[in-house]
Design a protein around this motif. Sequence first.
Motif, PDB file in Angstrom:
ATOM      1  N   PHE A   1       0.745  22.372  15.930  1.00 43.93           N
ATOM      2  CA  PHE A   1       0.486  22.174  14.503  1.00 43.93           C
ATOM      3  C   PHE A   1       1.685  22.570  13.634  1.00 43.93           C
ATOM      4  CE2 PHE A   1      -1.071  23.236  10.324  1.00 43.93           C
ATOM      5  CZ  PHE A   1      -1.913  22.173  10.027  1.00 43.93           C
ATOM      6  N   ILE A   2       2.231  23.743  13.864  1.00 43.48           N
ATOM      7  CA  ILE A   2       3.316  24.238  13.003  1.00 43.48           C
ATOM      8  C   ILE A   2       4.570  23.382  13.138  1.00 43.48           C
ATOM      9  CG2 ILE A   2       4.846  26.207  12.573  1.00 43.48           C
ATOM     10  CD1 ILE A   2       2.356  27.994  13.264  1.00 43.48           C
TER      11      ILE A   2
ATOM     12  N   ALA B   1       3.899  19.937  11.473  1.00 44.69           N
ATOM     13  CA  ALA B   1       3.855  20.010  10.009  1.00 44.69           C
ATOM     14  C   ALA B   1       5.262  20.173   9.437  1.00 44.69           C
ATOM     15  CB  ALA B   1       2.964  21.167   9.568  1.00 44.69           C
ATOM     16  N   ARG B   2       6.065  21.019  10.056  1.00 48.42           N
ATOM     17  CA  ARG B   2       7.433  21.224   9.572  1.00 48.42           C
ATOM     18  C   ARG B   2       8.297  19.986   9.758  1.00 48.42           C
ATOM     19  NH1 ARG B   2       8.382  27.400  11.791  1.00 48.42           N
ATOM     20  NH2 ARG B   2       7.156  28.393  10.155  1.00 48.42           N
TER      21      ARG B   2
ATOM     22  N   ARG C   1       2.976  21.863   2.931  1.00 50.08           N
ATOM     23  CA  ARG C   1       3.187  20.945   4.050  1.00 50.08           C
ATOM     24  C   ARG C   1       2.088  21.054   5.093  1.00 50.08           C
ATOM     25  NH1 ARG C   1       8.555  23.017   7.191  1.00 50.08           N
ATOM     26  NH2 ARG C   1       9.371  23.168   5.122  1.00 50.08           N
ATOM     27  N   TYR C   2       1.550  22.271   5.265  1.00 50.66           N
ATOM     28  CA  TYR C   2       0.512  22.461   6.274  1.00 50.66           C
ATOM     29  C   TYR C   2      -0.795  21.770   5.864  1.00 50.66           C
ATOM     30  CZ  TYR C   2       3.946  25.735   7.943  1.00 50.66           C
ATOM     31  OH  TYR C   2       5.116  26.280   8.392  1.00 50.66           O
TER      32      TYR C   2
ATOM     33  N   TYR D   1      -0.259  17.995   6.348  1.00 47.84           N
ATOM     34  CA  TYR D   1      -0.352  17.623   7.751  1.00 47.84           C
ATOM     35  C   TYR D   1      -1.795  17.737   8.251  1.00 47.84           C
ATOM     36  CZ  TYR D   1       0.343  17.170  12.699  1.00 47.84           C
ATOM     37  OH  TYR D   1       0.237  16.753  13.991  1.00 47.84           O
ATOM     38  N   LEU D   2      -2.501  18.781   7.843  1.00 45.80           N
ATOM     39  CA  LEU D   2      -3.903  18.932   8.219  1.00 45.80           C
ATOM     40  C   LEU D   2      -4.712  17.716   7.759  1.00 45.80           C
ATOM     41  CD1 LEU D   2      -6.257  20.630   9.355  1.00 45.80           C
ATOM     42  CD2 LEU D   2      -6.448  21.674   7.080  1.00 45.80           C
TER      43      LEU D   2
END
Length: 158
Positions: free
Chosen positions: A43-44, A47-48, A2-3, A6-7
């Motif tokens: 960011f975290i 992304a979640r 997922r990270y 999203y990145l």
Amino acid sequence: MRYFKYLAYVIRHRWFVMLECFQYGLLWQGLVHDLDKFLPDEFIPYARFFHNPDGSKRQIRDKTGYYKPDDTGDPAFDFAWFLHQARNPHHWQYWILPKDDGTIKPVCMPRRYVLEMLCDWRGAGRAQGTPNTQAWYAKNKDKLILHPTTRQLVEENL
């Protein structure tokens, strides 16, 4: 997974916003737009929120790309969204003045931030595959609390 998903989205979004900003001569704003989205406190949770554990994208937006970011049911995302708005004067929410009586007053946005906001809307639309900013604005303009001068500038530049 997922990270990374999203990145990839953030990089794509920033690229499209940068291209839009450059058309207005907003070189620095185009280069530094949304850099705070790389900070862990944004960011975290982003992304979640936007991606399931398997990396698949959540279906939280309508067909214009709109979602209700202030009422997600996810406190971590809600706080990350709050931080993002508070750090970035290209968001109209940055220009809302809470008054002592509990009401709010929209403050006129400087032209360069109005233009960056438009670039942000266009870039987000392009990154999400919904590039019709005029249709998005027509559907969502009543949700945006804008100073009359700000609204006029937005509508002149759409």
